[in-house]
Design an enzyme around this catalytic site. Sequence first.
Site, PDB file in Angstrom:
ATOM      1  N   ASP A   1       0.863  -1.182   0.000  1.00  0.00           N
ATOM      2  CA  ASP A   1       0.000   0.000   0.000  1.00  0.00           C
ATOM      3  C   ASP A   1       0.896   1.227   0.000  1.00  0.00           C
ATOM      4  O   ASP A   1       1.638   1.470   0.951  1.00  0.00           O
ATOM      5  CB  ASP A   1      -0.896   0.004   1.243  1.00  0.00           C
ATOM      6  CG  ASP A   1      -2.228   0.682   0.973  1.00  0.00           C
ATOM      7  OD1 ASP A   1      -2.316   1.395  -0.055  1.00  0.00           O
ATOM      8  OD2 ASP A   1      -3.163   0.507   1.766  1.00  0.00           O
ATOM      9  N   GLY A   2       0.850   1.988  -1.103  1.00  0.00           N
ATOM     10  CA  GLY A   2       1.707   3.156  -1.230  1.00  0.00           C
ATOM     11  C   GLY A   2       0.919   4.440  -1.188  1.00  0.00           C
ATOM     12  O   GLY A   2      -0.284   4.460  -0.923  1.00  0.00           O
ATOM     13  N   GLY A   3       1.621   5.537  -1.483  1.00  0.00           N
ATOM     14  CA  GLY A   3       0.974   6.843  -1.431  1.00  0.00           C
ATOM     15  C   GLY A   3      -0.051   7.035  -2.527  1.00  0.00           C
ATOM     16  O   GLY A   3      -1.012   7.774  -2.359  1.00  0.00           O
TER      17      GLY A   3
ATOM     18  N   LYS B   1      -1.148  -2.652  -9.473  1.00  0.00           N
ATOM     19  CA  LYS B   1      -1.347  -1.471  -8.628  1.00  0.00           C
ATOM     20  C   LYS B   1      -2.639  -0.761  -9.041  1.00  0.00           C
ATOM     21  O   LYS B   1      -2.819  -0.408 -10.212  1.00  0.00           O
ATOM     22  CB  LYS B   1      -0.186  -0.500  -8.753  1.00  0.00           C
ATOM     23  CG  LYS B   1      -0.363   0.747  -7.848  1.00  0.00           C
ATOM     24  CD  LYS B   1       0.542   1.890  -8.254  1.00  0.00           C
ATOM     25  CE  LYS B   1       1.935   1.699  -7.773  1.00  0.00           C
ATOM     26  NZ  LYS B   1       2.779   2.894  -8.009  1.00  0.00           N
TER      27      LYS B   1
ATOM     28  N   ASP C   1      11.600   9.442  -5.434  1.00  0.00           N
ATOM     29  CA  ASP C   1      10.957   8.729  -4.325  1.00  0.00           C
ATOM     30  C   ASP C   1      11.689   7.415  -4.038  1.00  0.00           C
ATOM     31  O   ASP C   1      11.064   6.365  -3.917  1.00  0.00           O
ATOM     32  CB  ASP C   1       9.490   8.459  -4.650  1.00  0.00           C
ATOM     33  CG  ASP C   1       8.657   8.200  -3.393  1.00  0.00           C
ATOM     34  OD1 ASP C   1       9.100   8.600  -2.289  1.00  0.00           O
ATOM     35  OD2 ASP C   1       7.577   7.606  -3.507  1.00  0.00           O
TER      36      ASP C   1
END
Length: 638
Positions: A345-347, A365, A467
């Site tokens: 679970d990312g931004g 994703k 990032d």
Amino acid sequence: MTITVKNLQFLVLLLIITLNFNPTNSHSCPSKSSSSCSSSPTISSSYPFSTTPGCGNPWFQIHCLNQSSPPVISINNLSFSLLHFEPNTSSLLVSPLSLLNPTSTTTKTQCSSVLTHSINLSGSPFRFSDSSCSRLSFVKPCSEPSLTSLPNCSVCSWECELYKQPIKLLQGCESKNHSDNQEEEEEDTEHNGCQEDFFGFLEIYLRNGVQIQYDQNIDTWFSNCSICESRNGFCGFNSSDPLKPFLCLSSSLNTHQVLIHRHKPKKIALFISLFIFVCVLFLCALILAVFFRFRKTYASQTEEDPTTLFLHKHRSPNLLLPPVYSYEELESATNGFDPKRKIGDGGFGSVFLGQLFDARLVAVKKLHRVHSATAASKPFCNEILILSSINHPNLVKLHGYCSDPRGLLLVYDYVPNGTLADHLHGCNSLYKKGSLSWQVRVEVALQTAMAVEYLHFSVDPAIVHRDITASNIFVEKDMKIKVGDFGLSRLLVYPESSVSSRYIWTGPQGTPGYLDPDYHRSFRLTEKSDVYSLGVILLELISGMKAVDLNRDKRDIALVDLVVSKIQVGCLHQVIDPVLVSGVEAKEGTIISSVESMAELAFRCVAAEKDDRPDAKEVVAQLKQIKNCICTTSSRHR
């Protein structure tokens, strides 16, 4: 009384059903063949074969000559004896019927009894197997062709062609190259040898059977049949039509009535009275249907998906975009985006484990929904364009994408061993710090630096990832790594005002703890911003601590502040990961100097001023030296 569009649609449907209904138009079609050939009952009752006319696939209709003969199947008006078929496969063994039928009218004259023309499967879903073609390609007569050994070519021209090139017997085989593997060719030639009775050998070859295969993807009947069977129907075809179109048959009172018919004008005459009553309503509904269909078609032609338009507008001329998947395919691959399949679970979105139709495991994703469609599609399109233009073993590969109103989806390599953050900081028992020896950590640092070096120096224009975090470094089973999540990445296309300084103006974006303070302060982005993030990764590998931890003292929340202050007062040993200190390598004294060397490199990478930081090439060179020193020291201690 108000007549709505829904009422009109119902009346139109009622009219169509009534006009197409014919009590005499029934078709008996059992779920399995009602009869079978006693000599080979397995074949005649196996899917997709059928002995009932109009049922099953028109290419797989079989019939029996007698109880002792094999079933017969016709392909392109040529009858074949079906010698063998293994259920659940796509391979058949067939022989031309004219050679096996003892009542054949073929008479032996001065020409051979071999077929008078080649066997042609074109236009059908069948093709000759590679093994059959290969075997025939190695056949040759024992004598060289000459005017005396050749048949009378003026009468038997076909035999002359076969004598010179036997592979012409099976049309389509001659276009294949069967000589790529020289050893295999020599082995087959030795096995077959030359043939004294050349035409007799060809006849025996055909009698023993030719292996053919079929491809379900070529014949639309199979896909139509899957849809039909999902609706509890039976698959058939209109045997009276020369094109033999597909029909879906429904079961009712042991009779199967056709669900899909072509409209026939003579049926209108039978129900002309009903047509008069609903004529006006039918015309109104037809006009509305044509209007809405025209508007939908026009909209689809003039309003293309905005994501597709953006990608084609901003891609370089020689850049090939990855394949496009349907939303339904990826939804099925992830079991409806099952929370149990969530692996990250990312931004920008959640990542799910998926299995495609070809059994490949992928990471899907799904971007989070936001209020603005533009805000969601910008990182989505950016990641597609970036990943389509790069190729490096330490960078995640993009396999495809889906742009749909229901969600924006990206399909990546599945890296099955978690992230670097999982191994360093995760509470999951699957990932333990003990697996990250100092040698492994140096290798992880080196591979990450090599990926950054590739983005900065091997791509034109250069790419700044923006990032690089422990959560975006994915670990494979062999502890090799892949850097992913390019949603924030930027191409370094410099404006005229900053070409000499090599920076671009952009709002600071990134993950707290890894974000370059100079970039955050000045809004000027360069490759050195990635070097800062890389320095934080090195500090995490040395200390085993998180880049940001709110449980630490206020002055030490950021890992950079904590470790740099310790290095400045000569207390680096206080922040080295205890797992490394208690390890065998530490006891033998093989890592102390290399840890200090990496700490010094990290110290330079996180320098407050960009100009004081090394570039990615220098970082790679330093890490290679550290790796070589570890290997040399370890071998000396052994």
